[in-house]
Write a protein that holds these residues in place. Structure first.
Motif, PDB file in Angstrom:
ATOM      1  N   ARG A  86       0.837  -1.209   0.000  1.00 33.58           N
ATOM      2  CA  ARG A  86       0.000   0.000   0.000  1.00 33.58           C
ATOM      3  C   ARG A  86       0.872   1.260   0.000  1.00 33.58           C
ATOM      4  NH1 ARG A  86      -2.856  -2.906   3.972  1.00 33.58           N
ATOM      5  NH2 ARG A  86      -1.831  -1.622   5.572  1.00 33.58           N
ATOM      6  N   THR A  87       1.926   1.247   0.820  1.00 28.99           N
ATOM      7  CA  THR A  87       2.786   2.421   0.950  1.00 28.99           C
ATOM      8  C   THR A  87       3.479   2.759  -0.356  1.00 28.99           C
ATOM      9  OG1 THR A  87       3.148   1.932   3.302  1.00 28.99           O
ATOM     10  CG2 THR A  87       4.733   3.395   2.228  1.00 28.99           C
ATOM     11  N   PHE A  88       3.846   1.742  -1.134  1.00 23.61           N
ATOM     12  CA  PHE A  88       4.531   1.954  -2.412  1.00 23.61           C
ATOM     13  C   PHE A  88       3.541   1.942  -3.584  1.00 23.61           C
ATOM     14  CE2 PHE A  88       8.068   1.112   0.304  1.00 23.61           C
ATOM     15  CZ  PHE A  88       9.151   1.732  -0.290  1.00 23.61           C
ATOM     16  N   TYR A  89       2.313   2.394  -3.310  1.00 24.39           N
ATOM     17  CA  TYR A  89       1.305   2.623  -4.341  1.00 24.39           C
ATOM     18  C   TYR A  89       1.063   1.369  -5.196  1.00 24.39           C
ATOM     19  CZ  TYR A  89       2.346   7.419  -2.968  1.00 24.39           C
ATOM     20  OH  TYR A  89       2.546   8.572  -2.238  1.00 24.39           O
ATOM     21  N   ASP A  90       0.962   0.230  -4.499  1.00 25.99           N
ATOM     22  CA  ASP A  90       0.657  -1.062  -5.139  1.00 25.99           C
ATOM     23  C   ASP A  90       1.672  -1.431  -6.232  1.00 25.99           C
ATOM     24  OD1 ASP A  90      -1.649  -1.469  -3.568  1.00 25.99           O
ATOM     25  OD2 ASP A  90      -2.806  -0.165  -4.892  1.00 25.99           O
ATOM     26  N   PHE A  91       2.862  -0.848  -6.145  1.00 24.11           N
ATOM     27  CA  PHE A  91       3.960  -1.131  -7.089  1.00 24.11           C
ATOM     28  C   PHE A  91       3.587  -0.788  -8.537  1.00 24.11           C
ATOM     29  CE2 PHE A  91       4.811  -4.564  -3.780  1.00 24.11           C
ATOM     30  CZ  PHE A  91       5.721  -3.764  -3.077  1.00 24.11           C
ATOM     31  N   GLU A  92       2.658   0.145  -8.704  1.00 25.84           N
ATOM     32  CA  GLU A  92       2.266   0.580 -10.042  1.00 25.84           C
ATOM     33  C   GLU A  92       3.240   1.678 -10.503  1.00 25.84           C
ATOM     34  OE1 GLU A  92       0.836   3.121 -12.077  1.00 25.84           O
ATOM     35  OE2 GLU A  92       0.871   1.463 -13.530  1.00 25.84           O
ATOM     36  N   PRO A  93       4.108   1.420 -11.488  1.00 23.11           N
ATOM     37  CA  PRO A  93       5.224   2.318 -11.824  1.00 23.11           C
ATOM     38  C   PRO A  93       4.831   3.756 -12.116  1.00 23.11           C
ATOM     39  CG  PRO A  93       5.458   0.224 -12.952  1.00 23.11           C
ATOM     40  CD  PRO A  93       4.100   0.216 -12.331  1.00 23.11           C
ATOM     41  N   ASP A  94       3.836   3.974 -12.960  1.00 22.34           N
ATOM     42  CA  ASP A  94       3.471   5.335 -13.339  1.00 22.34           C
ATOM     43  C   ASP A  94       2.871   6.107 -12.161  1.00 22.34           C
ATOM     44  OD1 ASP A  94       4.350   4.887 -15.906  1.00 22.34           O
ATOM     45  OD2 ASP A  94       2.372   4.276 -16.647  1.00 22.34           O
ATOM     46  N   PHE A  95       1.997   5.434 -11.420  1.00 28.25           N
ATOM     47  CA  PHE A  95       1.367   6.076 -10.271  1.00 28.25           C
ATOM     48  C   PHE A  95       2.415   6.401  -9.206  1.00 28.25           C
ATOM     49  CE2 PHE A  95      -1.797   5.683  -6.577  1.00 28.25           C
ATOM     50  CZ  PHE A  95      -2.223   6.984  -6.745  1.00 28.25           C
ATOM     51  N   PHE A  96       3.350   5.472  -8.998  1.00 33.30           N
ATOM     52  CA  PHE A  96       4.408   5.684  -8.013  1.00 33.30           C
ATOM     53  C   PHE A  96       5.278   6.879  -8.404  1.00 33.30           C
ATOM     54  CE2 PHE A  96       8.790   4.911  -6.555  1.00 33.30           C
ATOM     55  CZ  PHE A  96       8.578   4.840  -5.190  1.00 33.30           C
ATOM     56  N   ARG A  97       5.709   6.909  -9.653  1.00 31.26           N
ATOM     57  CA  ARG A  97       6.581   7.994 -10.108  1.00 31.26           C
ATOM     58  C   ARG A  97       5.866   9.337 -10.038  1.00 31.26           C
ATOM     59  NH1 ARG A  97       8.022  10.349 -15.246  1.00 31.26           N
ATOM     60  NH2 ARG A  97      10.139  11.190 -15.144  1.00 31.26           N
ATOM     61  N   GLN A  98       4.599   9.364 -10.394  1.00 29.11           N
ATOM     62  CA  GLN A  98       3.831  10.611 -10.345  1.00 29.11           C
ATOM     63  C   GLN A  98       3.780  11.173  -8.932  1.00 29.11           C
ATOM     64  OE1 GLN A  98      -0.115  10.606 -12.239  1.00 29.11           O
ATOM     65  NE2 GLN A  98      -0.923  11.574 -10.399  1.00 29.11           N
ATOM     66  N   ASN A  99       3.495  10.313  -7.967  1.00 28.73           N
ATOM     67  CA  ASN A  99       3.379  10.776  -6.584  1.00 28.73           C
ATOM     68  C   ASN A  99       4.728  11.159  -5.987  1.00 28.73           C
ATOM     69  OD1 ASN A  99       0.480  10.423  -5.294  1.00 28.73           O
ATOM     70  ND2 ASN A  99       0.752   8.768  -6.773  1.00 28.73           N
ATOM     71  N   VAL A 100       5.766  10.365  -6.265  1.00 28.67           N
ATOM     72  CA  VAL A 100       7.091  10.687  -5.744  1.00 28.67           C
ATOM     73  C   VAL A 100       7.610  11.981  -6.364  1.00 28.67           C
ATOM     74  CG1 VAL A 100       9.494   9.930  -5.654  1.00 28.67           C
ATOM     75  CG2 VAL A 100       7.662   8.313  -5.154  1.00 28.67           C
ATOM     76  N   SER A 101       7.350  12.179  -7.651  1.00 30.40           N
ATOM     77  CA  SER A 101       7.770  13.415  -8.326  1.00 30.40           C
ATOM     78  C   SER A 101       7.135  14.637  -7.675  1.00 30.40           C
ATOM     79  CB  SER A 101       7.400  13.367  -9.811  1.00 30.40           C
ATOM     80  OG  SER A 101       8.104  12.362 -10.486  1.00 30.40           O
ATOM     81  N   ARG A 102       5.855  14.519  -7.368  1.00 30.43           N
ATOM     82  CA  ARG A 102       5.156  15.639  -6.736  1.00 30.43           C
ATOM     83  C   ARG A 102       5.744  15.936  -5.353  1.00 30.43           C
ATOM     84  NH1 ARG A 102       1.566  15.192  -3.099  1.00 30.43           N
ATOM     85  NH2 ARG A 102       1.104  13.016  -3.637  1.00 30.43           N
ATOM     86  N   ILE A 103       5.996  14.897  -4.579  1.00 33.52           N
ATOM     87  CA  ILE A 103       6.566  15.069  -3.239  1.00 33.52           C
ATOM     88  C   ILE A 103       7.918  15.772  -3.313  1.00 33.52           C
ATOM     89  CG2 ILE A 103       7.532  13.840  -1.248  1.00 33.52           C
ATOM     90  CD1 ILE A 103       5.383  11.665  -1.753  1.00 33.52           C
ATOM     91  N   ILE A 104       8.788  15.280  -4.203  1.00 32.02           N
ATOM     92  CA  ILE A 104      10.144  15.822  -4.300  1.00 32.02           C
ATOM     93  C   ILE A 104      10.134  17.254  -4.800  1.00 32.02           C
ATOM     94  CG2 ILE A 104      12.325  15.606  -5.553  1.00 32.02           C
ATOM     95  CD1 ILE A 104      12.052  12.594  -5.335  1.00 32.02           C
ATOM     96  N   ASP A 105       9.324  17.546  -5.794  1.00 32.57           N
ATOM     97  CA  ASP A 105       9.266  18.893  -6.345  1.00 32.57           C
ATOM     98  C   ASP A 105       8.833  19.898  -5.283  1.00 32.57           C
ATOM     99  OD1 ASP A 105       9.326  20.689  -8.745  1.00 32.57           O
ATOM    100  OD2 ASP A 105       7.206  20.904  -8.232  1.00 32.57           O
ATOM    101  N   ASP A 106       7.819  19.544  -4.492  1.00 35.50           N
ATOM    102  CA  ASP A 106       7.353  20.428  -3.424  1.00 35.50           C
ATOM    103  C   ASP A 106       8.443  20.654  -2.383  1.00 35.50           C
ATOM    104  OD1 ASP A 106       4.918  20.627  -4.648  1.00 35.50           O
ATOM    105  OD2 ASP A 106       3.893  19.202  -3.333  1.00 35.50           O
ATOM    106  N   GLU A 107       9.115  19.577  -1.984  1.00 36.76           N
ATOM    107  CA  GLU A 107      10.113  19.676  -0.923  1.00 36.76           C
ATOM    108  C   GLU A 107      11.318  20.510  -1.358  1.00 36.76           C
ATOM    109  OE1 GLU A 107       9.784  18.323   2.296  1.00 36.76           O
ATOM    110  OE2 GLU A 107       7.755  18.216   1.506  1.00 36.76           O
ATOM    111  N   ILE A 108      11.809  20.298  -2.559  1.00 35.47           N
ATOM    112  CA  ILE A 108      12.974  21.043  -3.033  1.00 35.47           C
ATOM    113  C   ILE A 108      12.658  22.528  -3.149  1.00 35.47           C
ATOM    114  CG2 ILE A 108      14.502  21.416  -5.008  1.00 35.47           C
ATOM    115  CD1 ILE A 108      15.291  19.056  -3.286  1.00 35.47           C
ATOM    116  N   GLY A 109      11.459  22.853  -3.603  1.00 39.87           N
ATOM    117  CA  GLY A 109      11.064  24.252  -3.694  1.00 39.87           C
ATOM    118  C   GLY A 109      11.061  24.938  -2.339  1.00 39.87           C
TER     119      GLY A 109
END
Length: 496
Positions: A414-437
């Motif tokens: 569940r934590t790794f978004y059911d291992f769905e590659p596109d969904f995982f990358r989308q969410n991680v990208s959003r998290i990282i972009d917000d944090e770096i800003g």
């Protein structure tokens, strides 16, 4: 050398339990002959404060005890926003000091500006777990330790003069430290990559090795730390490995193996990839960089980069503290695993794009973007671990362990978004972009905030509350004078 004010601080979000930590360190200081003000920086919300603050009031101390909680913090933030006179910056200020691991420590940096600060987490204790039969260290060895099962004997609790160990080095030139300190470029851990603080594989024994290198005699020791025993500073993946190798356990959150030291010795290094801010001291005389204002758990990584300034050095002092892992209000292990995976990626990105180190921060070029390969590496690692857990289910000897393993496997999925590659990358990208800003904007504003607080403290105290005045105790004159000076200024505690 002019003696500097010294402060002992305990950042916490567990007001319910912090009284035990206060009592333990107060007793250590009393026995060692020190009088040092103790300040609790509380990250609790108002409801927790109303419920548990009275427990802190009941704590008996020899040293002055102060408190900075939600009310005092809000007053401080409002003052900064008022002085900035730009409402667009209010959100940056609040992010720098929001309730979080790094935000709480940024308060400690502001309140101790102009002096020395020794900080300990609320689940630390002022003693070390030392093996009964110490072994000689090799020439390049700084420490050697091992992980032993709960209940195994062969070690002793040993108390140390924590405060004096820090006072021997903080703010001093490297050439003025005691002669028993070894000197070198940096430390290497036989079980970890200290540049990113990630495990290179689960090991029950490890050593810290000192790499040869020149330390400038005039370089100032800006950060220092004790050695640590108890719950070892290891990755979530290593905790999981410990769980998988012990067939008698059914709950991963209750691991209680102890890390003990076989032997250790103090050292000074020009770099410091091994930064443990839970047992750290800082020379905050002229200000320090902020902890990264991030919801991820790599707030202190900035200090591993900043200490590369050739004018500064770092120290491992001649003392040990013990970590007692408190599971109260902790994130689940699966969430810790995801957090560490993202943090490892960000550390590498920031490190590789580091452009400048200045007096109060760093400048890097990383813009927050991630590639498909970046997310795929994280996801593949999690899937491999998930497969190991499922394989352990088949080997489980008890129903409780089988259910525990199955529940943990589901939690990771569940934590790794059911291992769905596109969904995982989308969410991680959003998290990282917000944090770096947020990190970038905070680093730009921080020097201005330091200037505001520096001049404010020249005339007035920051919002703080005295919980308990000290009782009489025989202390060395210099230490007592430092404490009285700091306590006198804090006692006025006017509202900004």
């Amino acid at each position: 050398m002019t003696e500097k004010d010294i402060h002992f601080v305990i950042p916490t979000y567990r007001l319910r339990d912090v009284g035990e930590t206060v009592e333990a360190y107060d007793e250590n200081f009393r026995k060692s002959g020190h009088s040092v003000p103790i300040t609790v920086f509380d990250d609790s919300y108002k409801t927790s404060y109303e419920k548990y603050y009275q427990k802190l009031e009941q704590v008996k101390t020899t040293n002055d005890l102060f408190y900075v909680g939600p009310q005092e913090k809000e007053e401080f933030i409002k003052y900064l926003c008022k002085r900035l006179r730009n409402q667009k910056l209010d959100s940056v200020v609040r992010n720098l000091f929001r309730p979080s691991y790094g935000g709480n420590r940024n308060f400690t940096l502001m309140y101790t500006l102009g002096g020395l600060m020794v900080s300990t987490d609320d689940d630390m204790r002022p003693y070390g777990l030392i093996e009964d039969s110490p072994e000689a260290l090799d020439d390049d060895e700084i420490s050697r330790g091992k992980l032993i099962p709960l209940g195994q004997n062969g070690y002793t609790k040993k108390s140390f003069d924590i405060m004096q160990a820090f006072m021997d080095v903080l703010g001093r030139p490297a050439g003025d430290v005691p002669n028993n300190y070894s000197l070198g470029e940096l430390l290497n851990d036989t079980s970890m990559d200290l540049e990113t603080n990630t495990s290179i594989g689960f090991h029950r024994e490890n050593s810290l090795l000192l790499k040869e290198g020149k330390v400038g005699r005039q370089s100032i020791i800006k950060i220092a730390q004790t050695f640590r025993t108890g719950t070892n500073d290891i990755d979530a993946a290593d905790f999981i490995s410990m769980f998988l190798e012990d067939d008698s356990r059914s709950d991963i959150e209750t691991l209680n193996d102890h890390y003990i030291l076989v032997n250790f010795r103090p050292c000074i290094t020009t770099l410091n990839w091994r930064m443990d801010c839970g047992v750290a001291g800082y020379d905050n005389t002229t200000g320090l960089p902020p902890f990264f204002p991030t919801r991820l758990r790599f707030e202190d990584y900035i200090y591993r980069l900043w200490i590369q300034n050739s004018s500064f050095s770092a120290a491992h002092v001649d003392s040990v503290q013990t970590h007692i892992k408190n599971n109260y209000m902790r994130e689940p292990m699966a969430s810790e695993l995801l957090n560490e995976s993202i943090c490892t990626l960000l550390k590498r990105k920031i490190r590789s794009s580091l452009r400048k180190i200045d007096d109060w921060g760093i400048i890097f070029d990383y813009d927050g973007s991630i590639t498909f390969d970046d997310s795929e590496e994280i996801l593949n690692s999690a899937q491999e671990l998930h497969s190991r857990i499922l394989a352990s289910v088949d080997r489980a000897r008890s129903d409780d362990r089988k259910r525990g393993l199955q529940a943990f496997a589901q939690s990771i999925e569940r934590t790794f978004y059911d291992f769905e590659p596109d969904f995982f990358r989308q969410n991680v990208s959003r998290i990282i972009d917000d944090e770096i800003g947020l990190i970038r904007s905070s680093l730009e504003l921080w020097p201005t905030l330091l200037e505001i607080v520096y001049f404010r403290k020249k005339c007035h105290d920051l919002p703080i509350r005295r919980v308990r005045p000290c009782t009489s105790v025989s202390v060395p004159r210099k230490v007592a004078d430092i404490s009285k000076s700091a306590a006198k200024r804090s006692e006025r505690a006017v509202q900004v």
